[in-house]
Scaffold this active site. Structure first.
Site, PDB file in Angstrom:
ATOM      1  N   ASP A 143       0.840  -1.186   0.000  1.00 20.03           N
ATOM      2  CA  ASP A 143       0.000   0.000   0.000  1.00 20.03           C
ATOM      3  C   ASP A 143       0.883   1.247   0.000  1.00 20.03           C
ATOM      4  O   ASP A 143       1.821   1.357   0.782  1.00 20.03           O
ATOM      5  CB  ASP A 143      -0.893  -0.017   1.242  1.00 20.03           C
TER       6      ASP A 143
ATOM      7  N   CYS B 297      -7.638  -1.706  -5.747  1.00 18.17           N
ATOM      8  CA  CYS B 297      -6.876  -1.845  -4.512  1.00 18.17           C
ATOM      9  C   CYS B 297      -7.900  -1.619  -3.395  1.00 18.17           C
ATOM     10  O   CYS B 297      -9.096  -1.689  -3.649  1.00 18.17           O
ATOM     11  CB  CYS B 297      -5.712  -0.861  -4.465  1.00 18.17           C
TER      12      CYS B 297
END
Length: 174
Positions: free
Chosen positions: A77, A113
Protein backbone atom coordinates in the site's frame (compact mmCIF):
# COMPACT_ATOMS: atom_id res chain seq x y z
CA UNK A 1 -28.36 -8.76 16.07
CA UNK A 2 -29.83 -7.20 12.95
CA UNK A 3 -28.34 -7.99 9.58
CA UNK A 4 -27.76 -4.89 7.52
CA UNK A 5 -29.32 -5.01 4.06
CA UNK A 6 -27.19 -5.16 0.95
CA UNK A 7 -26.98 -1.66 -0.53
CA UNK A 8 -28.92 -1.15 -3.75
CA UNK A 9 -25.98 0.68 -5.31
CA UNK A 10 -22.27 1.05 -4.81
CA UNK A 11 -21.15 3.88 -2.55
CA UNK A 12 -17.99 4.41 -4.61
CA UNK A 13 -18.70 3.59 -8.23
CA UNK A 14 -15.84 2.40 -10.41
CA UNK A 15 -14.20 5.06 -12.56
CA UNK A 16 -14.01 4.38 -16.29
CA UNK A 17 -10.76 5.49 -17.92
CA UNK A 18 -10.78 5.52 -21.74
CA UNK A 19 -7.67 6.29 -23.74
CA UNK A 20 -7.02 5.33 -27.35
CA UNK A 21 -7.68 1.58 -27.63
CA UNK A 22 -7.81 0.96 -23.86
CA UNK A 23 -10.56 0.92 -21.23
CA UNK A 24 -9.97 0.51 -17.51
CA UNK A 25 -12.28 0.44 -14.52
CA UNK A 26 -10.60 1.68 -11.34
CA UNK A 27 -12.38 0.79 -8.13
CA UNK A 28 -12.12 0.11 -4.47
CA UNK A 29 -12.13 -3.50 -3.30
CA UNK A 30 -15.36 -5.48 -3.59
CA UNK A 31 -16.41 -7.74 -0.74
CA UNK A 32 -18.47 -10.91 -0.77
CA UNK A 33 -21.49 -8.88 0.41
CA UNK A 34 -21.41 -6.35 -2.45
CA UNK A 35 -19.76 -8.40 -5.21
CA UNK A 36 -23.05 -8.68 -7.13
CA UNK A 37 -23.13 -4.89 -7.50
CA UNK A 38 -19.57 -4.87 -8.84
CA UNK A 39 -20.38 -7.73 -11.20
CA UNK A 40 -23.16 -5.60 -12.69
CA UNK A 41 -20.61 -2.83 -13.35
CA UNK A 42 -18.07 -5.31 -14.75
CA UNK A 43 -20.67 -6.78 -17.11
CA UNK A 44 -21.86 -3.32 -18.18
CA UNK A 45 -18.33 -2.54 -19.38
CA UNK A 46 -17.61 -6.03 -20.77
CA UNK A 47 -14.79 -6.60 -18.28
CA UNK A 48 -12.56 -9.53 -19.22
CA UNK A 49 -10.03 -9.29 -16.41
CA UNK A 50 -9.80 -8.00 -12.86
CA UNK A 51 -6.41 -7.12 -11.42
CA UNK A 52 -6.46 -7.30 -7.64
CA UNK A 53 -3.43 -5.51 -6.17
CA UNK A 54 -4.43 -5.87 -2.52
CA UNK A 55 -5.25 -8.77 -0.23
CA UNK A 56 -8.34 -10.78 -1.29
CA UNK A 57 -11.68 -9.55 0.08
CA UNK A 58 -14.03 -11.69 -2.02
CA UNK A 59 -14.32 -15.12 -3.60
CA UNK A 60 -13.39 -15.28 -7.28
CA UNK A 61 -15.65 -18.20 -8.22
CA UNK A 62 -18.63 -16.02 -9.28
CA UNK A 63 -16.34 -13.98 -11.54
CA UNK A 64 -14.62 -17.03 -12.99
CA UNK A 65 -18.05 -18.54 -13.72
CA UNK A 66 -18.78 -15.46 -15.83
CA UNK A 67 -15.51 -15.82 -17.73
CA UNK A 68 -13.83 -12.94 -15.91
CA UNK A 69 -10.25 -13.79 -14.98
CA UNK A 70 -8.93 -12.48 -11.66
CA UNK A 71 -5.21 -11.75 -11.44
CA UNK A 72 -3.78 -11.54 -7.92
CA UNK A 73 -0.81 -9.16 -8.10
CA UNK A 74 -0.62 -7.60 -4.63
CA UNK A 75 2.05 -5.07 -3.71
CA UNK A 76 2.53 -2.70 -0.78
CA UNK A 77 0.00 0.00 0.00
CA UNK A 78 1.39 3.40 -0.99
CA UNK A 79 4.24 1.81 -2.95
CA UNK A 80 5.13 1.23 -6.57
CA UNK A 81 4.78 -2.24 -8.09
CA UNK A 82 7.77 -4.56 -8.39
CA UNK A 83 9.18 -5.14 -11.91
CA UNK A 84 7.47 -8.54 -12.31
CA UNK A 85 4.03 -7.00 -11.75
CA UNK A 86 4.81 -4.14 -14.14
CA UNK A 87 5.86 -6.69 -16.79
CA UNK A 88 2.74 -8.85 -16.24
CA UNK A 89 0.47 -5.76 -16.27
CA UNK A 90 1.90 -4.46 -19.56
CA UNK A 91 1.60 -7.91 -21.13
CA UNK A 92 -2.05 -8.16 -20.02
CA UNK A 93 -2.85 -4.71 -21.41
CA UNK A 94 -1.19 -5.57 -24.74
CA UNK A 95 -2.98 -8.95 -24.92
CA UNK A 96 -6.41 -7.45 -24.27
CA UNK A 97 -6.17 -4.25 -26.28
CA UNK A 98 -3.51 -4.93 -28.90
CA UNK A 99 -1.16 -2.30 -30.18
CA UNK A 100 -3.41 -0.45 -32.65
CA UNK A 101 -4.29 2.89 -30.96
CA UNK A 102 -7.10 3.50 -33.47
CA UNK A 103 -8.95 0.28 -32.61
CA UNK A 104 -12.08 0.84 -30.54
CA UNK A 105 -11.91 -1.23 -27.33
CA UNK A 106 -14.62 -3.86 -26.96
CA UNK A 107 -13.80 -4.75 -23.36
CA UNK A 108 -12.30 -3.35 -20.17
CA UNK A 109 -9.77 -4.38 -17.57
CA UNK A 110 -10.86 -3.65 -14.00
CA UNK A 111 -8.15 -2.93 -11.46
CA UNK A 112 -8.67 -2.37 -7.77
CA UNK A 113 -6.88 -1.84 -4.51
CA UNK A 114 -8.43 -1.21 -1.10
CA UNK A 115 -9.69 2.33 -1.76
CA UNK A 116 -9.06 2.63 -5.50
CA UNK A 117 -6.85 5.68 -5.01
CA UNK A 118 -3.27 4.41 -5.06
CA UNK A 119 -2.13 1.09 -6.43
CA UNK A 120 -4.93 0.70 -8.99
CA UNK A 121 -4.54 4.18 -10.55
CA UNK A 122 -0.77 3.67 -10.55
CA UNK A 123 -1.07 0.64 -12.83
CA UNK A 124 -3.39 2.56 -15.15
CA UNK A 125 -0.84 5.41 -15.25
CA UNK A 126 1.80 2.93 -16.38
CA UNK A 127 -0.48 1.76 -19.22
CA UNK A 128 -1.13 5.37 -20.25
CA UNK A 129 2.61 6.13 -20.30
CA UNK A 130 3.23 3.00 -22.38
CA UNK A 131 0.56 4.34 -24.78
CA UNK A 132 2.45 7.61 -25.23
CA UNK A 133 1.38 9.96 -22.44
CA UNK A 134 4.00 11.74 -20.41
CA UNK A 135 4.07 10.92 -16.69
CA UNK A 136 2.57 14.36 -15.94
CA UNK A 137 -0.24 13.83 -18.45
CA UNK A 138 -1.06 10.40 -17.01
CA UNK A 139 -1.29 11.77 -13.46
CA UNK A 140 -3.49 14.71 -14.53
CA UNK A 141 -5.71 12.47 -16.66
CA UNK A 142 -6.32 9.99 -13.86
CA UNK A 143 -6.88 12.70 -11.24
CA UNK A 144 -9.34 14.44 -13.56
CA UNK A 145 -11.44 11.26 -13.48
CA UNK A 146 -10.64 9.93 -9.97
CA UNK A 147 -10.24 12.68 -7.38
CA UNK A 148 -7.66 12.03 -4.69
CA UNK A 149 -5.78 9.41 -6.68
CA UNK A 150 -2.06 8.81 -6.18
CA UNK A 151 0.13 9.72 -3.22
CA UNK A 152 3.54 11.40 -3.25
CA UNK A 153 5.54 8.14 -3.42
CA UNK A 154 3.38 6.87 -6.27
CA UNK A 155 3.74 10.13 -8.16
CA UNK A 156 7.52 9.84 -7.82
CA UNK A 157 7.33 6.27 -9.15
CA UNK A 158 5.31 7.50 -12.15
CA UNK A 159 7.65 10.42 -12.80
CA UNK A 160 10.65 8.06 -12.75
CA UNK A 161 8.94 5.36 -14.84
CA UNK A 162 10.59 4.63 -18.19
CA UNK A 163 8.29 3.05 -20.80
CA UNK A 164 9.35 -0.19 -22.45
CA UNK A 165 9.41 1.38 -25.89
CA UNK A 166 12.14 3.76 -24.64
CA UNK A 167 14.12 0.83 -23.28
CA UNK A 168 13.80 -1.11 -26.54
CA UNK A 169 14.97 1.70 -28.81
CA UNK A 170 18.66 1.80 -29.50
CA UNK A 171 20.33 4.87 -30.88
CA UNK A 172 22.90 4.10 -33.53
CA UNK A 173 25.36 6.79 -34.44
CA UNK A 174 26.79 6.46 -37.93
Amino acid sequence: MAISPIPARLLNRPTLINHKNMRFLISDAPSDSNLALYIAEFERHNTTDIVRVCDPTYATVPLNNLGIKVHDWPFGDGEGPPPAIVRDWIELVEQRFGKDPEKEPSSAIAVHCVAGLGRAPLLVAIALIEAGMTPEESIAFIREHRRGALNTKQIKFIMDYKPRRARKSKCTIL
